[in-house]
Design a protein around this motif. Structure first.
Motif, PDB file in Angstrom:
ATOM      1  N   LEU A 178      41.762  33.586  46.516  1.00 20.44           N
ATOM      2  CA  LEU A 178      40.589  32.470  46.116  1.00 20.44           C
ATOM      3  C   LEU A 178      41.311  31.106  46.296  1.00 20.44           C
TER       4      LEU A 178
ATOM      5  N   ARG B 276      36.063  35.017  38.181  1.00 18.89           N
ATOM      6  CA  ARG B 276      36.282  34.634  39.423  1.00 18.89           C
ATOM      7  C   ARG B 276      35.177  35.343  40.506  1.00 18.89           C
TER       8      ARG B 276
ATOM      9  N   PHE C 119      33.119  33.334  43.465  1.00 17.68           N
ATOM     10  CA  PHE C 119      33.250  33.791  44.943  1.00 17.68           C
ATOM     11  C   PHE C 119      31.583  33.912  45.300  1.00 17.68           C
TER      12      PHE C 119
ATOM     13  N   CYS D  88      39.773  28.057  48.903  1.00 17.41           N
ATOM     14  CA  CYS D  88      39.564  26.717  48.391  1.00 17.41           C
ATOM     15  C   CYS D  88      40.456  25.644  49.306  1.00 17.41           C
TER      16      CYS D  88
ATOM     17  N   SER E  12      35.647  38.988  46.540  1.00 14.92           N
ATOM     18  CA  SER E  12      36.956  39.046  45.959  1.00 14.92           C
ATOM     19  C   SER E  12      37.151  38.470  44.718  1.00 14.92           C
ATOM     20  N   GLU E  13      38.096  38.896  43.873  1.00 16.64           N
ATOM     21  CA  GLU E  13      38.385  38.478  42.617  1.00 16.64           C
ATOM     22  C   GLU E  13      39.858  38.125  42.719  1.00 16.64           C
TER      23      GLU E  13
ATOM     24  N   LEU F  14      41.500  29.218  38.325  1.00 22.61           N
ATOM     25  CA  LEU F  14      41.210  30.410  38.840  1.00 22.61           C
ATOM     26  C   LEU F  14      42.322  31.570  37.956  1.00 22.61           C
TER      27      LEU F  14
END
Length: 361
Positions: free
Chosen positions: A175, A332, A336, A179, A169-170, A324
């Protein structure tokens, strides 16, 4: 016996016991329950101590860990030797230097067991070791070794089954969610936020080709700055210079920790060309001490000055969002990929792996 010959013999015994463990469906030793408990214990170091005892006693059954543990040469056969290599090759979770760290320069006896964080597990290690010393039998040592290795191989399979394949995933929003879930629900004694912060910085600099090197990613949160001889958890560095120093925490970074940090910085400054006078502390609001200069946003909590060093307290969650959003898509994706690889590593805490599964299922 020369070191190379010793290591070759230990490797032969380990390979033989592994094959025997695979071929035997059931094992009947006097200590099956104890071996199960030792392998299932939270600290892998106990089973590593027992495995070191077993392989050295196969070479010399008269060795006595309760009277002279260092005759077993734990550093030589584990840290830089065949025991850790065997665990690594077979996908068995292991520590960097467990047998030395858990033994604390003591012999493996009742007094040692009573002082350990898990005395009941340590006592079971001592009980089996004492049994082997008393019986002084190559066959019994090998049988218990086969049983231990069979359980270690089963543990490797169990841990491997916790690993899941997930699509990369970007998306910075997703993201951030990953986290936050990992930090809040699986902090792993501070290792999770430290890993995340280091990976974010590393991915940022690599994707933008800044030439800045990020150090500290491979250290565990339990490694003190004094032990590692570096001024903080994570550093941004150039040739011969440290640009920024970060402390990463989800526990109070209070005056006691500031004093410990300052001692490390003082030692570093005494030996370097460019001294350090600023530290960035990434933490939660509740981790801050009484700050002498309050911040002006949710991102920046304020600062604390201790002698000639200023500690700037930043919100770890807001910092993650910022990092990010700032980095390009390839950064990114790299973050990941690195994070996913860390989760899949055999030595990553089980609680972190389970939280990762929850996020993606």
């Amino acid at each position: 016996m020369r070191t190379t010959e010793r290591n070759e013999e230990i490797t032969k015994y380990l390979v033989f016991m592994r094959q025997a463990a695979i071929e035997q469906d059931t094992l009947n030793t006097p200590y099956e329950n104890e071996l199960n408990n030792i392998v299932a214990a939270k600290e892998p170091s106990y089973r590593e101590v027992l495995l070191c005892i077993i392989v050295q006693m196969l070479l010399n059954p008269s060795l006595n860990a309760s009277k002279d543990w260092y005759e077993f040469n734990p550093r030589g056969i584990y840290d830089n030797g065949p025991v850790k290599q065997f665990l690594l090759e077979n996908g068995i979770p292991h520590t960097k230097s467990g047998p030395l760290n858990i033994s604390k320069a003591a012999n493996i006896n009742m007094a040692w067991a009573e002082r350990r964080r898990s005395p009941e597990i340590a006592n079971q290690v001592f009980t089996i070791s004492s049994y082997l010393e008393t019986h002084n039998s190559f066959e019994e040592i090998q049988t218990i070794g086969i049983s231990l290795i069979k359980k270690l191989l089963n543990e490797a399979v169990r841990v491997q089954n916790l690993t899941i394949e997930v699509p990369p995933s970007e998306d910075p929003v997703f993201l951030v969610y990953i986290c936050m879930q990992l930090i809040n629900n699986a902090p792993d004694a501070g290792n999770t936020p430290q890993k995340i912060a280091a990976m974010l910085l590393k991915s940022y600099h690599i994707s933008l080709h800044t030439g800045v090197t990020v150090t500290g990613e491979n250290d565990r949160a339990s490694v003190t700055s004094t032990t590692s001889k570096k001024p903080g958890d994570i550093n941004e560095e150039g040739p011969g210079i440290i640009y920024k120093v970060y402390e990463i925490t989800v526990k109070p970074f209070d005056l006691n920790r500031i004093i410990d940090s300052y001692d490390c910085i003082t030692k570093y400054n005494a030996e370097c060309i460019a001294p350090i006078h600023e530290i960035i502390v990434l933490c939660r609001p509740e981790d801050c001490p009484r700050l002498d200069n309050l911040g002006y946003s949710n991102f920046y909590f304020g600062r604390f000055t201790y002698q000639d060093v200023i500690y700037y307290y930043w919100n770890i969650y807001e910092w993650i969002v910022s990092m990010l959003q700032r980095m390009p898509i390839e950064g990114r994706l790299l973050f990941f990929t690195n994070l996913s690889g860390y989760i899949s590593d055999i030595n990553t805490s089980e609680i972190v792996k389970i939280e990762w599964q929850k996020i993606f299922t």
